[in-house]
Design a protein around this motif. Structure first.
Motif, mmCIF file in Angstrom:
data_model
loop_
_atom_site.group_PDB
_atom_site.id
_atom_site.type_symbol
_atom_site.label_atom_id
_atom_site.label_comp_id
_atom_site.label_asym_id
_atom_site.label_seq_id
_atom_site.Cartn_x
_atom_site.Cartn_y
_atom_site.Cartn_z
ATOM 1 N N SER A 187 13.669 -60.001 89.623
ATOM 2 C CA SER A 187 13.829 -60.884 90.775
ATOM 3 C C SER A 187 14.525 -62.174 90.380
ATOM 4 N N ALA A 188 14.215 -62.648 89.198
ATOM 5 C CA ALA A 188 14.871 -63.869 88.738
ATOM 6 C C ALA A 188 16.352 -63.626 88.495
ATOM 7 N N GLU A 189 16.697 -62.393 88.088
ATOM 8 C CA GLU A 189 18.096 -62.062 87.827
ATOM 9 C C GLU A 189 18.772 -61.505 89.084
ATOM 10 N N GLN A 190 18.022 -61.476 90.199
ATOM 11 C CA GLN A 190 18.517 -60.984 91.490
ATOM 12 C C GLN A 190 18.979 -59.539 91.411
ATOM 13 N N ALA A 191 18.290 -58.763 90.494
ATOM 14 C CA ALA A 191 18.610 -57.341 90.364
ATOM 15 C C ALA A 191 17.626 -56.486 91.154
ATOM 16 N N ALA A 192 16.607 -57.084 91.723
ATOM 17 C CA ALA A 192 15.620 -56.349 92.505
ATOM 18 C C ALA A 192 15.311 -57.152 93.756
ATOM 19 N N SER A 193 14.823 -56.445 94.756
ATOM 20 C CA SER A 193 14.525 -57.123 96.014
ATOM 21 C C SER A 193 13.253 -57.965 95.875
ATOM 22 N N GLN A 194 13.196 -58.966 96.695
ATOM 23 C CA GLN A 194 12.026 -59.854 96.686
ATOM 24 C C GLN A 194 10.786 -59.108 97.194
ATOM 25 N N LYS A 195 10.997 -58.112 98.036
ATOM 26 C CA LYS A 195 9.878 -57.356 98.576
ATOM 27 C C LYS A 195 9.153 -56.571 97.492
ATOM 28 N N LYS A 196 9.902 -55.912 96.602
ATOM 29 C CA LYS A 196 9.275 -55.163 95.508
ATOM 30 C C LYS A 196 8.507 -56.095 94.570
ATOM 31 N N PHE A 197 9.073 -57.269 94.363
ATOM 32 C CA PHE A 197 8.405 -58.232 93.493
ATOM 33 C C PHE A 197 7.066 -58.674 94.090
ATOM 34 N N GLN A 198 7.073 -58.965 95.388
ATOM 35 C CA GLN A 198 5.844 -59.392 96.035
ATOM 36 C C GLN A 198 4.805 -58.271 96.070
ATOM 37 N N GLN A 199 5.248 -57.033 96.246
ATOM 38 C CA GLN A 199 4.331 -55.900 96.277
ATOM 39 C C GLN A 199 3.700 -55.666 94.905
ATOM 40 N N SER A 200 4.495 -55.770 93.857
ATOM 41 C CA SER A 200 3.970 -55.582 92.500
ATOM 42 C C SER A 200 2.971 -56.688 92.147
ATOM 43 N N LYS A 201 3.237 -57.889 92.611
ATOM 44 C CA LYS A 201 2.321 -59.010 92.362
ATOM 45 C C LYS A 201 0.985 -58.780 93.072
ATOM 46 N N ALA A 202 1.055 -58.323 94.325
ATOM 47 C CA ALA A 202 -0.165 -58.081 95.090
ATOM 48 C C ALA A 202 -0.998 -56.961 94.474
ATOM 49 N N ALA A 232 -7.538 -50.158 82.859
ATOM 50 C CA ALA A 232 -6.306 -49.439 82.523
ATOM 51 C C ALA A 232 -5.227 -49.686 83.579
ATOM 52 N N GLN A 233 -5.601 -49.654 84.863
ATOM 53 C CA GLN A 233 -4.637 -49.896 85.923
ATOM 54 C C GLN A 233 -4.103 -51.329 85.887
ATOM 55 N N THR A 234 -4.946 -52.260 85.513
ATOM 56 C CA THR A 234 -4.519 -53.661 85.456
ATOM 57 C C THR A 234 -3.445 -53.856 84.402
ATOM 58 N N GLU A 235 -3.587 -53.186 83.262
ATOM 59 C CA GLU A 235 -2.575 -53.306 82.215
ATOM 60 C C GLU A 235 -1.224 -52.773 82.694
ATOM 61 N N TYR A 236 -1.246 -51.619 83.389
ATOM 62 C CA TYR A 236 -0.001 -51.043 83.898
ATOM 63 C C TYR A 236 0.622 -51.936 84.970
ATOM 64 N N LEU A 237 -0.191 -52.385 85.938
ATOM 65 C CA LEU A 237 0.325 -53.194 87.035
ATOM 66 C C LEU A 237 0.801 -54.562 86.556
ATOM 67 N N GLN A 238 0.171 -55.067 85.528
ATOM 68 C CA GLN A 238 0.633 -56.350 84.978
ATOM 69 C C GLN A 238 2.024 -56.211 84.365
ATOM 70 N N ALA A 239 2.232 -55.086 83.634
ATOM 71 C CA ALA A 239 3.545 -54.847 83.044
ATOM 72 C C ALA A 239 4.609 -54.680 84.128
ATOM 73 N N GLU A 240 4.264 -53.970 85.204
ATOM 74 C CA GLU A 240 5.215 -53.770 86.297
ATOM 75 C C GLU A 240 5.503 -55.092 87.013
ATOM 76 N N TYR A 241 4.471 -55.893 87.179
ATOM 77 C CA TYR A 241 4.664 -57.206 87.802
ATOM 78 C C TYR A 241 5.594 -58.074 86.966
ATOM 79 N N GLU A 242 5.418 -58.090 85.663
ATOM 80 C CA GLU A 242 6.280 -58.887 84.790
ATOM 81 C C GLU A 242 7.725 -58.374 84.852
ATOM 82 N N GLN A 268 9.211 -56.743 87.447
ATOM 83 C CA GLN A 268 9.774 -57.112 88.735
ATOM 84 C C GLN A 268 10.051 -58.614 88.822
ATOM 85 N N LYS A 269 9.222 -59.403 88.152
ATOM 86 C CA LYS A 269 9.434 -60.844 88.130
ATOM 87 C C LYS A 269 10.737 -61.191 87.425
ATOM 88 N N THR A 270 11.016 -60.477 86.327
ATOM 89 C CA THR A 270 12.256 -60.722 85.584
ATOM 90 C C THR A 270 13.472 -60.278 86.401
#
Length: 301
Positions: free
Chosen positions: A134-149, A118-128, A130-132
């Motif tokens: 980050s690509a649009e430069q609307a979020a910091s790179q740090k949050k993106f890396q944390q969500s990925k980890a 269940a946690q993996t499904e939620y974290l995967q959605a959050e990672y996706e 933050q990835k979007t």
């Protein structure tokens, strides 16, 4: 008065003594006669009484099963036997439930998998997300890396729990659909007959401890003991004739498929394996056999 012996009387006495026959006796003098045997006598091995003849070699051995036709039932997790109806000699099919085990750790493992899934499904959605961003430069790179980890860490936890469940014979997909199972089911990996049953209700079994064995007798083999002196006349493909102890004089047939490559240092023997052309339903692993391996003619150029 002198006795006169005439010459002709002396000659008559000598002639009579020469014509006398020896008296008959009950004793007879044995006469040595040479007998030619049409077949050479077999050579007997001093260790196992195996014999060899000019055109074939006789060996002792037993009926065995290939490794693919026998299974030892053991689990990576221990527990208490909750239920079993298995009897020695009973035939079971593949995936038949042989027993059920009770262990609180099994319930914890299932809970770990469901939570991490269940946690993996939620974290995967959050990672996706933050990835979007980050690509649009609307979020910091740090949050993106944390969500990925966070996502990758939880996914590895889920995968580890899923692998442990698979080792126990539990499919994670079934667990997601049906929820937590209270008992661990022990299933047979092959079809065959149960032997060496070492379990009963209430017994605690340790991880890796054998509960029973299942053997498939449909493809038995021969394991014969041979010696260095016979290797030159033996090869893969040599025909085999054998008899089984307790089954009378019936002759069965087979073919050599494997010859051992290491000689025993004590009795200088090695093992030869042969397939059986037509297996009899009465064959049992461990039955003793006497086999003749036909020598192969040496090819001439």
């Amino acid at each position: 008065m002198k006795k006169i012996i005439y010459p002709f009387l002396l000659l008559a006495l000598i002639a009579c003594k020469g014509n006398q026959q020896p008296a008959d006796t009950d004793e007879t003098i044995p006469v040595a006669t040479a007998k030619t045997d049409s077949m050479a006598q077999p050579e007997v091995d001093a260790v196992t009484s195996a014999t060899s003849k000019p055109n074939q070699v006789s060996f002792n051995g037993r009926i065995v099963l290939p490794p693919q036709r026998q299974a030892t039932i053991a689990l990576t997790m221990g527990g208490v036997i909750k239920n079993t109806s298995l009897l020695p000699g009973q035939h079971v099919n593949q995936n038949t439930v042989l027993a059920t085990l009770e262990n609180p750790e099994f319930i914890t493992l299932q809970q770990t998998y469901l939570d991490s899934h269940a946690q993996t499904e939620y974290l995967q959605a959050e990672y996706e997300r933050q990835k979007t961003l980050s690509a649009e430069q609307a979020a910091s790179q740090k949050k993106f890396q944390q969500s990925k980890a966070d996502y990758l860490s939880m996914k590895s936890r889920q995968d580890a729990a899923a692998t442990q469940l698979l080792l126990l014979g539990v499919h994670p997909e079934t667990l997601i659909q049906n929820g937590i199972q209270p008992l661990l089911e022990v299933k047979s990996p092959i079809s065959g007959y149960a032997t060496n049953v070492e379990m009963n209700i209430g017994k605690y079994v340790n991880p890796g401890e054998a509960l029973c064995e299942v053997i498939d007798k449909t493809m038995p083999m021969l394991c014969l003991t041979t010696y260095e002196k016979d290797l030159a006349d033996m090869q893969v493909g040599s025909p085999v004739q054998f008899r089984v102890n307790g089954m009378g004089t019936k002759v069965f047939y087979g073919t050599v498929v494997s010859i051992g490559q290491k000689v025993d240092e004590i009795n200088r023997s090695l093992e030869v394996y042969a397939t059986i052309k037509e297996a009899d339903p009465q064959f049992r692993p461990g039955m003793y056999v006497t086999a003749h391996i036909q020598k192969q003619p040496v090819a001439t150029k």
